[in-house]
Design an enzyme around this catalytic site. Structure first.
Site, PDB file in Angstrom:
ATOM      1  N   SER A 138       1.337  -8.394  -0.871  1.00  0.00           N
ATOM      2  CA  SER A 138       1.120  -7.495  -2.005  1.00  0.00           C
ATOM      3  C   SER A 138       0.723  -8.385  -3.170  1.00  0.00           C
ATOM      4  CB  SER A 138       2.424  -6.765  -2.357  1.00  0.00           C
ATOM      5  OG  SER A 138       2.311  -6.109  -3.608  1.00  0.00           O
ATOM      6  N   TYR A 151      11.575  -6.072  -4.140  1.00  0.00           N
ATOM      7  CA  TYR A 151      10.188  -6.077  -3.644  1.00  0.00           C
ATOM      8  C   TYR A 151       9.479  -7.346  -4.113  1.00  0.00           C
ATOM      9  CZ  TYR A 151       5.680  -4.025  -2.211  1.00  0.00           C
ATOM     10  OH  TYR A 151       4.468  -3.774  -1.605  1.00  0.00           O
ATOM     11  N   LYS A 155       8.417 -10.193  -1.419  1.00  0.00           N
ATOM     12  CA  LYS A 155       6.968 -10.372  -1.202  1.00  0.00           C
ATOM     13  C   LYS A 155       6.559 -11.814  -1.531  1.00  0.00           C
ATOM     14  CE  LYS A 155       5.768  -6.360   0.497  1.00  0.00           C
ATOM     15  NZ  LYS A 155       5.133  -6.221   1.829  1.00  0.00           N
TER      16      LYS A 155
HETATM   17  N1  LIG Z   1       0.861   1.138  -1.198  1.00  0.00           N
HETATM   18  C1  LIG Z   1       0.738   0.108  -2.018  1.00  0.00           C
HETATM   19  O1  LIG Z   1       0.451   0.275  -3.221  1.00  0.00           O
HETATM   20  C2  LIG Z   1       0.898  -1.304  -1.493  1.00  0.00           C
HETATM   21  C3  LIG Z   1       0.420  -2.356  -2.287  1.00  0.00           C
HETATM   22  C4  LIG Z   1       0.577  -3.659  -1.829  1.00  0.00           C
HETATM   23  C5  LIG Z   1       1.161  -3.910  -0.599  1.00  0.00           C
HETATM   24  N2  LIG Z   1       1.615  -2.865   0.142  1.00  0.00           N
HETATM   25  C6  LIG Z   1       2.237  -3.178   1.439  1.00  0.00           C
HETATM   26  O2  LIG Z   1       1.495  -2.560   2.460  1.00  0.00           O
HETATM   27  C7  LIG Z   1       2.315  -2.405   3.621  1.00  0.00           C
HETATM   28  C8  LIG Z   1       2.149  -1.003   4.163  1.00  0.00           C
HETATM   29  O3  LIG Z   1       2.656  -0.082   3.221  1.00  0.00           O
HETATM   30  P1  LIG Z   1       1.941   1.312   2.884  1.00  0.00           P
HETATM   31  O4  LIG Z   1       1.562   1.264   1.461  1.00  0.00           O
HETATM   32  O5  LIG Z   1       0.925   1.612   3.919  1.00  0.00           O
HETATM   33  O6  LIG Z   1       3.211   2.261   2.945  1.00  0.00           O
HETATM   34  P2  LIG Z   1       3.642   3.412   3.956  1.00  0.00           P
HETATM   35  O7  LIG Z   1       5.004   3.752   3.541  1.00  0.00           O
HETATM   36  O8  LIG Z   1       2.573   4.464   3.997  1.00  0.00           O
HETATM   37  O9  LIG Z   1       3.636   2.695   5.376  1.00  0.00           O
HETATM   38  C9  LIG Z   1       4.640   1.834   5.808  1.00  0.00           C
HETATM   39  C10 LIG Z   1       4.931   2.152   7.264  1.00  0.00           C
HETATM   40  O10 LIG Z   1       5.825   1.164   7.754  1.00  0.00           O
HETATM   41  C11 LIG Z   1       6.747   1.818   8.604  1.00  0.00           C
HETATM   42  N3  LIG Z   1       7.950   0.984   8.704  1.00  0.00           N
HETATM   43  C12 LIG Z   1       8.901   0.749   7.753  1.00  0.00           C
HETATM   44  N4  LIG Z   1       9.844  -0.051   8.259  1.00  0.00           N
HETATM   45  C13 LIG Z   1       9.489  -0.334   9.525  1.00  0.00           C
HETATM   46  C14 LIG Z   1      10.084  -1.117  10.556  1.00  0.00           C
HETATM   47  N5  LIG Z   1      11.238  -1.762  10.382  1.00  0.00           N
HETATM   48  N6  LIG Z   1       9.427  -1.195  11.747  1.00  0.00           N
HETATM   49  C15 LIG Z   1       8.268  -0.525  11.953  1.00  0.00           C
HETATM   50  N7  LIG Z   1       7.686   0.235  11.013  1.00  0.00           N
HETATM   51  C16 LIG Z   1       8.292   0.326   9.823  1.00  0.00           C
HETATM   52  C17 LIG Z   1       7.017   3.155   7.934  1.00  0.00           C
HETATM   53  O11 LIG Z   1       7.548   4.089   8.857  1.00  0.00           O
HETATM   54  C18 LIG Z   1       5.618   3.516   7.450  1.00  0.00           C
HETATM   55  O12 LIG Z   1       4.899   4.293   8.398  1.00  0.00           O
HETATM   56  C19 LIG Z   1       3.738  -2.738   3.154  1.00  0.00           C
HETATM   57  O13 LIG Z   1       4.081  -4.047   3.555  1.00  0.00           O
HETATM   58  C20 LIG Z   1       3.642  -2.656   1.634  1.00  0.00           C
HETATM   59  O14 LIG Z   1       4.603  -3.444   0.989  1.00  0.00           O
HETATM   60  C21 LIG Z   1       1.490  -1.570  -0.276  1.00  0.00           C
END
Ligand SMILES: NC(=O)c1ccc[n+]([C@@H]2O[C@H](COP(=O)([O-])OP(=O)(O)OC[C@H]3O[C@@H](n4cnc5c(N)ncnc54)[C@H](O)[C@@H]3O)[C@@H](O)[C@H]2O)c1
Length: 260
Positions: A138, A151, A155
């Site tokens: 992130s 977080y 991260k």
């Molecule tokens: N959305 C944002 O703004 C953003 C920005 C930067 C980084 N991220 C990162 O992107 C990645 C994906 O997040 P997203 O935004 O798609 O969110 P999201 O919540 O849509 O997807 C995350 C998925 O991970 C699954 N998950 C959680 N814990 C788990 C585990 N222990 N085993 C297997 N699956 C698990 C959840 O069920 C969910 O489907 C994360 O690492 C998040 O920190 C997101």
């Protein structure tokens, strides 16, 4: 690996958001994809939407047993894993006062999941002289995220681990990359949090734009994959003028406090 065509790929947290977009794009590019998610039904739905080249493997991708089961199932499906995307992540809120359980879950899913996967992947990869790990970190891992200490800290740790892997194994055929977006419109950033919207609103991108950046990043091989290119300048500014950067972030914090 410069292209995923024909590769055996695992995407954790592939049941929604960024992971779902990655799984679909990789399958469209001709990869064979294992779609993992804690939500097995979501993993199945996404795998179905990817076409014949994808299979769901539901379950935890963070704990020691869950990671071992996932990698074992993925090897059965794919043969050796060419690319492992440690994408699952969680965001909790608060500072040091947040519950122990929230801090612990953040370490498990955002950091230890990557360590445990790498532990099981690295020896076969070193033996054959190739392997590719992509961590969804992130921009919070390069900068910080207001309102959530766990977080931000985990991260940063995920980024540090990915750097360590790249430093230690880069000359032995192992590629490691870190995806560091700012806001992406997913379940994690669904528009319901006014603070997040104030901070990120105008710059929020769709998960498909992250998948575009990842495909381009795999082709060019650079460690940092930045779906928001402006993050590079912010990161450089933080390093060069740390106190100025901290003052700017504190000013944002005060703006946010006025919202509530
Ligand atoms: N959305 C944002 O703004 C953003 C920005 C930067 C980084 N991220 C990162 O992107 C990645 C994906 O997040 P997203 O935004 O798609 O969110 P999201 O919540 O849509 O997807 C995350 C998925 O991970 C699954 N998950 C959680 N814990 C788990 C585990 N222990 N085993 C297997 N699956 C698990 C959840 O069920 C969910 O489907 C994360 O690492 C998040 O920190 C997101």
């Amino acid at each position: 690996m410069k292209s995923v065509t024909g590769a055996g790929v695992v995407v954790t947290g592939g049941g929604s958001g960024i992971g779902a977009a990655l799984a679909r794009r990789f399958a469209a590019e001709g990869a064979r994809v294992v779609v993992n998610d804690l939500d097995a039904e979501a993993a199945r739905t996404v795998a179905d939407s990817c076409g014949a080249g994808a299979v769901p493997v539901g379950g935890d991708a963070a704990g020691e047993e869950g990671v071992a089961a996932l990698i074992c199932a993925a090897r059965r499906e794919l043969g050796e894993i060419d690319l492992y995307c440690a994408n699952a992540g969680i965001a909790t809120t608060g500072g040091p006062e947040a519950a122990e359980a929230d801090w612990d879950a953040s370490w498990q899913v955002n950091v230890m999941a990557h360590v445990r996967a790498a532990r099981l992947l690295i020896d076969p990869w070193l033996e054959r002289g190739s392997g590719h790990l992509i961590s969804t970190v992130s921009a919070a891992g390069l900068l910080s995220m207001l309102g959530t200490a766990a977080y931000s800290a985990t991260k940063h740790a995920a980024l540090a681990f990915a750097e360590w892997m790249a430093i230690t194994y880069g000359h032995r055929g192992i590629t490691v990359q870190a995806i560091c977006p700012m806001g992406v419109r997913t379940g994690m950033l669904d528009g319901s949090n006014p603070v997040a919207e104030k901070l990120l609103g105008d710059s929020v991108i769709q998960p498909d734009a992250v998948a575009d950046a990842v495909i381009a990043g795999i082709a060019d091989g650079r460690f940092l994959i930045l779906p928001h290119p402006e993050v590079a300048g912010m990161y450089a500014g933080r390093a060069a003028e740390t106190d100025r950067w901290l003052r700017g972030m504190n000013s944002l914090q005060r703006d946010v406090e006025e919202l509530s």
